[in-house]
Design a protein around this motif. Structure first.
Motif, PDB file in Angstrom:
ATOM      1  N   GLY A   1      15.331 -60.344  41.037  1.00 15.94           N
ATOM      2  CA  GLY A   1      16.606 -60.143  41.726  1.00 15.94           C
ATOM      3  C   GLY A   1      17.227 -58.782  41.504  1.00 15.94           C
ATOM      4  N   TRP A   2      16.626 -57.956  40.677  1.00 18.12           N
ATOM      5  CA  TRP A   2      17.175 -56.639  40.350  1.00 18.12           C
ATOM      6  C   TRP A   2      16.305 -55.536  40.934  1.00 18.12           C
ATOM      7  CZ3 TRP A   2      20.055 -55.665  35.244  1.00 18.12           C
ATOM      8  CH2 TRP A   2      20.957 -56.692  35.015  1.00 18.12           C
ATOM      9  N   PHE A   3      15.978 -55.649  42.174  1.00 18.76           N
ATOM     10  CA  PHE A   3      15.120 -54.676  42.827  1.00 18.76           C
ATOM     11  C   PHE A   3      15.653 -53.246  42.721  1.00 18.76           C
ATOM     12  CE2 PHE A   3      13.579 -52.469  46.692  1.00 18.76           C
ATOM     13  CZ  PHE A   3      12.228 -52.453  46.369  1.00 18.76           C
ATOM     14  N   PRO A   4      16.977 -53.039  42.808  1.00 21.21           N
ATOM     15  CA  PRO A   4      17.480 -51.658  42.660  1.00 21.21           C
ATOM     16  C   PRO A   4      17.106 -51.022  41.315  1.00 21.21           C
ATOM     17  CG  PRO A   4      19.163 -53.024  43.653  1.00 21.21           C
ATOM     18  CD  PRO A   4      18.053 -53.945  43.224  1.00 21.21           C
ATOM     19  N   LEU A   5      16.963 -51.825  40.257  1.00 22.45           N
ATOM     20  CA  LEU A   5      16.535 -51.293  38.960  1.00 22.45           C
ATOM     21  C   LEU A   5      15.107 -50.754  39.067  1.00 22.45           C
ATOM     22  CD1 LEU A   5      16.948 -50.764  35.939  1.00 22.45           C
ATOM     23  CD2 LEU A   5      16.225 -53.120  35.512  1.00 22.45           C
ATOM     24  N   ALA A   6      14.251 -51.474  39.764  1.00 26.20           N
ATOM     25  CA  ALA A   6      12.875 -51.011  39.946  1.00 26.20           C
ATOM     26  C   ALA A   6      12.847 -49.728  40.781  1.00 26.20           C
ATOM     27  CB  ALA A   6      12.031 -52.099  40.605  1.00 26.20           C
ATOM     28  N   VAL A   7      13.665 -49.670  41.818  1.00 25.54           N
ATOM     29  CA  VAL A   7      13.731 -48.459  42.641  1.00 25.54           C
ATOM     30  C   VAL A   7      14.241 -47.284  41.798  1.00 25.54           C
ATOM     31  CG1 VAL A   7      14.855 -47.376  44.633  1.00 25.54           C
ATOM     32  CG2 VAL A   7      13.990 -49.711  44.815  1.00 25.54           C
ATOM     33  N   GLY A   8      15.258 -47.520  40.990  1.00 21.08           N
ATOM     34  CA  GLY A   8      15.766 -46.472  40.099  1.00 21.08           C
ATOM     35  C   GLY A   8      14.723 -46.024  39.095  1.00 21.08           C
ATOM     36  N   GLY A   9      13.955 -46.972  38.563  1.00 23.79           N
ATOM     37  CA  GLY A   9      12.879 -46.625  37.639  1.00 23.79           C
ATOM     38  C   GLY A   9      11.826 -45.760  38.301  1.00 23.79           C
ATOM     39  N   MET A  10      11.477 -46.099  39.542  1.00 25.84           N
ATOM     40  CA  MET A  10      10.487 -45.302  40.272  1.00 25.84           C
ATOM     41  C   MET A  10      11.033 -43.909  40.586  1.00 25.84           C
ATOM     42  SD  MET A  10       7.667 -46.987  40.596  1.00 25.84           S
ATOM     43  CE  MET A  10       6.686 -46.666  42.028  1.00 25.84           C
ATOM     44  N   LEU A  11      12.309 -43.821  40.910  1.00 29.20           N
ATOM     45  CA  LEU A  11      12.945 -42.529  41.161  1.00 29.20           C
ATOM     46  C   LEU A  11      12.885 -41.661  39.904  1.00 29.20           C
ATOM     47  CD1 LEU A  11      14.628 -40.996  43.376  1.00 29.20           C
ATOM     48  CD2 LEU A  11      16.638 -41.857  42.207  1.00 29.20           C
ATOM     49  N   LEU A  12      13.196 -42.260  38.774  1.00 32.56           N
ATOM     50  CA  LEU A  12      13.153 -41.546  37.497  1.00 32.56           C
ATOM     51  C   LEU A  12      11.722 -41.137  37.154  1.00 32.56           C
ATOM     52  CD1 LEU A  12      15.088 -40.652  35.277  1.00 32.56           C
ATOM     53  CD2 LEU A  12      14.708 -42.850  34.150  1.00 32.56           C
ATOM     54  N   MET A  13      10.778 -42.038  37.374  1.00 30.50           N
ATOM     55  CA  MET A  13       9.374 -41.698  37.125  1.00 30.50           C
ATOM     56  C   MET A  13       8.953 -40.510  37.978  1.00 30.50           C
ATOM     57  SD  MET A  13       7.776 -45.557  37.039  1.00 30.50           S
ATOM     58  CE  MET A  13       6.098 -45.018  37.252  1.00 30.50           C
ATOM     59  N   GLY A  14       9.283 -40.569  39.266  1.00 30.26           N
ATOM     60  CA  GLY A  14       8.926 -39.471  40.156  1.00 30.26           C
ATOM     61  C   GLY A  14       9.540 -38.154  39.728  1.00 30.26           C
ATOM     62  N   ALA A  15      10.790 -38.196  39.276  1.00 27.47           N
ATOM     63  CA  ALA A  15      11.473 -36.966  38.862  1.00 27.47           C
ATOM     64  C   ALA A  15      10.836 -36.367  37.609  1.00 27.47           C
ATOM     65  CB  ALA A  15      12.956 -37.245  38.619  1.00 27.47           C
ATOM     66  N   MET A  16      10.301 -37.199  36.750  1.00 28.48           N
ATOM     67  CA  MET A  16       9.741 -36.692  35.499  1.00 28.48           C
ATOM     68  C   MET A  16       8.311 -36.192  35.639  1.00 28.48           C
ATOM     69  SD  MET A  16      12.045 -36.619  33.270  1.00 28.48           S
ATOM     70  CE  MET A  16      13.260 -36.323  34.537  1.00 28.48           C
ATOM     71  N   LEU A  17       7.576 -36.665  36.638  1.00 23.75           N
ATOM     72  CA  LEU A  17       6.183 -36.221  36.780  1.00 23.75           C
ATOM     73  C   LEU A  17       6.050 -34.704  36.926  1.00 23.75           C
ATOM     74  CD1 LEU A  17       4.637 -39.098  38.904  1.00 23.75           C
ATOM     75  CD2 LEU A  17       4.058 -38.454  36.560  1.00 23.75           C
ATOM     76  N   PRO A  18       6.809 -34.045  37.810  1.00 30.98           N
ATOM     77  CA  PRO A  18       6.663 -32.582  37.875  1.00 30.98           C
ATOM     78  C   PRO A  18       7.172 -31.884  36.623  1.00 30.98           C
ATOM     79  CG  PRO A  18       8.251 -33.349  39.521  1.00 30.98           C
ATOM     80  CD  PRO A  18       7.668 -34.555  38.866  1.00 30.98           C
ATOM     81  N   ILE A  19       8.127 -32.474  35.939  1.00 22.86           N
ATOM     82  CA  ILE A  19       8.631 -31.859  34.711  1.00 22.86           C
ATOM     83  C   ILE A  19       7.567 -31.926  33.619  1.00 22.86           C
ATOM     84  CG2 ILE A  19      10.343 -32.136  32.860  1.00 22.86           C
ATOM     85  CD1 ILE A  19      12.378 -32.776  35.125  1.00 22.86           C
TER      86      ILE A  19
END
Length: 166
Positions: A57-75
């Protein structure tokens, strides 16, 4: 979820990667690239844990986690490649970078081949949790080893010594 949820997760990862690239391009990272890489790995692990801990039921948390993961990959990756360019002599950089890329290309399909069946057995969330814990653990270990934290300074001295000997 279905196709819409998968699209949202993948889009979040892509948007995060673009944002992370812009952030690293503008910010440039910490003075020590190894510190930027390890801190980015911690945050990447936290994002991965967020995906693994997200209840249905907390799909936005998963989306936020993926956003954070994506942001850290180039870093993480940008800092790692910049670090290699700093600590490896210029004449060896092509070989070292090619070896790094080749190993990552070999490991990726092997990892996916193992991840699919394992995720079927233990669940996708467990896989994300294990990956997140592993990333945070590796980064914590790296940050606790002085030779890793000061790798850039030692590498620069090594490269300067080689150049002086030529």
């Amino acid at each position: 979820g279905g196709a819409i949820q998968l699209a949202a997760l993948e889009s979040a990862m892509g948007i995060g990667m673009v944002a992370g690239g812009v952030i690293l391009g503008v910010w440039g990272g910490f003075r020590r690239r190894a510190m930027t890489m390890m801190c980015g790995l911690v945050v990447l692990g936290v994002g991965t844990l967020g995906v693994g801990l997200a209840p249905a039921g907390w799909f936005p948390l998963a989306v936020g986690g993926m956003l954070l993961m994506g942001a850290m990959l180039p870093i993480v990756n940008g800092s790692a490649f910049a670090l290699v360019q700093t600590v490896v002599p210029a004449g060896m950089q092509g070989r070292v970078l090619t070896l790094m890329m080749s190993l990552s290309m070999v490991v990726a399909p092997l990892g996916l081949a193992a991840a699919g069946p394992l995720a079927d057995v233990v669940g996708v969330q467990t896989w994300y949790l294990a990956a997140g814990v592993l990333m945070v653990g590796v980064a914590a270990l790296g940050l606790s080893v002085p030779d890793v934290v000061h790798m850039e300074k030692r590498g620069e001295a090594y490269v300067a010594g080689l150049q002086a000997a030529e």
